[in-house]
Design a protein around this motif. Structure first.
Motif, mmCIF file in Angstrom:
data_model
loop_
_atom_site.group_PDB
_atom_site.id
_atom_site.type_symbol
_atom_site.label_atom_id
_atom_site.label_comp_id
_atom_site.label_asym_id
_atom_site.label_seq_id
_atom_site.Cartn_x
_atom_site.Cartn_y
_atom_site.Cartn_z
ATOM 1 N N ALA A 1 42.579 6.899 45.537
ATOM 2 C CA ALA A 1 42.011 7.210 46.944
ATOM 3 C C ALA A 1 42.298 6.173 47.777
ATOM 4 C CB ALA A 1 40.337 6.769 46.641
ATOM 5 N N PRO A 2 42.171 6.457 49.263
ATOM 6 C CA PRO A 2 42.345 5.557 50.253
ATOM 7 C C PRO A 2 41.578 4.073 50.315
ATOM 8 C CG PRO A 2 42.100 7.676 51.053
ATOM 9 C CD PRO A 2 41.575 7.738 49.686
ATOM 10 N N GLY A 3 42.545 3.090 50.452
ATOM 11 C CA GLY A 3 41.622 1.613 50.259
ATOM 12 C C GLY A 3 41.537 1.342 48.841
ATOM 13 N N ALA A 4 42.134 1.960 47.863
ATOM 14 C CA ALA A 4 42.119 1.707 46.272
ATOM 15 C C ALA A 4 43.476 1.591 46.050
ATOM 16 C CB ALA A 4 41.345 2.805 45.539
ATOM 17 N N THR A 5 43.567 0.721 44.820
ATOM 18 C CA THR A 5 44.909 0.732 43.918
ATOM 19 C C THR A 5 45.000 1.733 42.793
ATOM 20 O OG1 THR A 5 43.931 -1.277 42.885
ATOM 21 C CG2 THR A 5 45.077 -1.658 45.012
ATOM 22 N N SER A 6 46.132 1.759 42.051
ATOM 23 C CA SER A 6 46.470 2.389 41.041
ATOM 24 C C SER A 6 45.894 1.569 39.921
ATOM 25 C CB SER A 6 47.963 2.888 40.928
ATOM 26 O OG SER A 6 48.524 1.782 40.916
ATOM 27 N N THR A 7 45.419 1.916 38.994
ATOM 28 C CA THR A 7 44.899 1.138 37.717
ATOM 29 C C THR A 7 45.677 1.174 36.580
ATOM 30 O OG1 THR A 7 43.618 3.133 36.845
ATOM 31 C CG2 THR A 7 42.712 1.798 38.640
ATOM 32 N N THR A 8 45.334 0.233 35.896
ATOM 33 C CA THR A 8 46.086 0.029 34.569
ATOM 34 C C THR A 8 45.633 1.000 33.593
ATOM 35 O OG1 THR A 8 44.475 -1.980 33.871
ATOM 36 C CG2 THR A 8 46.826 -2.418 35.068
#
Length: 298
Positions: A184-191
């Protein structure tokens, strides 16, 4: 001969004694001449450059001479070895290649040309002056071609020559791409982060130069520096290597591949942060990973 008389009368008996003396005549066979091997020429007199992730055909040529005639030259064998060992070495893709039978070629009255060929794996130890070879002492060594000529009486001799094997810095990436999924915009990819396996397919340790371009979706783009990467699977904020359109060197840790069936490899993890307000869409870009000499550590 002995003759006798009977009462003075005529001879009535004759005894003949014969002797046969046979003198043996000595017959001495000519001594066998052992073949001689001229100084070989390895790889046409040039340093060996290997093929990545494959074998490279390496040949040594010479002429074998036998004073008993070329037909007396029955076979030739060879060993290609790094001078850290000898011609008695056991076959090993890093330092020893054994040729059980060389190719016998053109002939003259007393000579025969010989070609001995081995398929060097990309793991064969380099002996040039790049960092790994120099630091490990291999730059002080050479690769030797030892060729033995054998005649029909099993007499033999051998000769050697030497040449360098060049360092080869090469890699392959196992995965076809980096898939961040939906972010999502404003978010980072997750582990766990998407990752790329980098395999060393040359004969020396490598680092990787990494660069890329902006990811695009139509007229919209995400800057390349929104991507980060590293050798540990941690969040975007904790990764310290930022992607750039200019090549940046990532210090890999795996070292030299010693067995072509088991690559030295590193896993590089990737993460991305999507700027706030970024337009929704499917974004695509290209990241480039190139092998460079590892001059730091192994």
């Amino acid at each position: 001969d002995t003759r006798t008389k009977n009462g003075g009368g005529p001879i009535n008996g004759y005894i003949s004694n014969s002797w046969l003396i046979i003198q043996a005549s000595g017959l001495t066979a000519a001594g066998n001449s052992a073949p001689t091997v001229a100084t070989p020429i390895l790889n046409g007199g040039s340093a060996v450059t290997l093929n990545s992730d494959a074998t490279t055909s390496v040949s040594a040529t010479t002429t074998i001479t036998d004073n008993d005639g070329w037909a007396d030259i029955s076979t030739a064998t060879a060993v290609f070895y790094n001078s850290t060992t000898t011609e008695t070495c056991s076959a090993n893709e890093e330092n020893c290649y054994i040729v059980g039978s060389c190719t016998l070629g053109a002939t003259t009255t007393n000579s025969r040309d010989v070609t001995c060929t081995a398929n060097f794996w990309f793991t064969a130890i380099p002996t040039d002056n790049y960092s790994w070879a120099s630091t490990t002492g291999y730059s002080l060594k050479t690769w030797v071609a030892w060729i033995k000529g054998i005649d029909a009486q099993n007499a033999s001799s051998a000769a050697t020559t030497s040449q360098e094997v060049n360092s080869l810095f090469a890699l392959k990436v196992v995965e076809a791409g980096i898939d961040y999924g939906a972010v999502a915009p404003g978010a980072t990819s997750t582990t766990p982060n998407p990752s790329l396996e980098i395999d060393t397919i040359g004969n020396a340790p490598i680092n990787s130069n990494i660069s890329g371009v902006n990811m695009e979706s139509g007229a919209n783009s995400i800057a390349i520096d929104q991507q980060k990467y590293g050798l540990t699977d941690v969040g975007w904020e904790s990764l310290t290597d930022t992607a750039s359109d200019t090549a940046q060197t990532l210090n890999l840790a795996s070292g030299k591949t010693t067995d072509h069936t088991a690559y030295a490899s590193d896993t590089v993890y990737w993460a991305i942060k999507i700027p706030s307000g970024q337009t929704f869409g499917d974004y695509y870009g290209t990241n480039t990973i190139a092998a460079v000499e590892d001059t730091i550590d192994w």
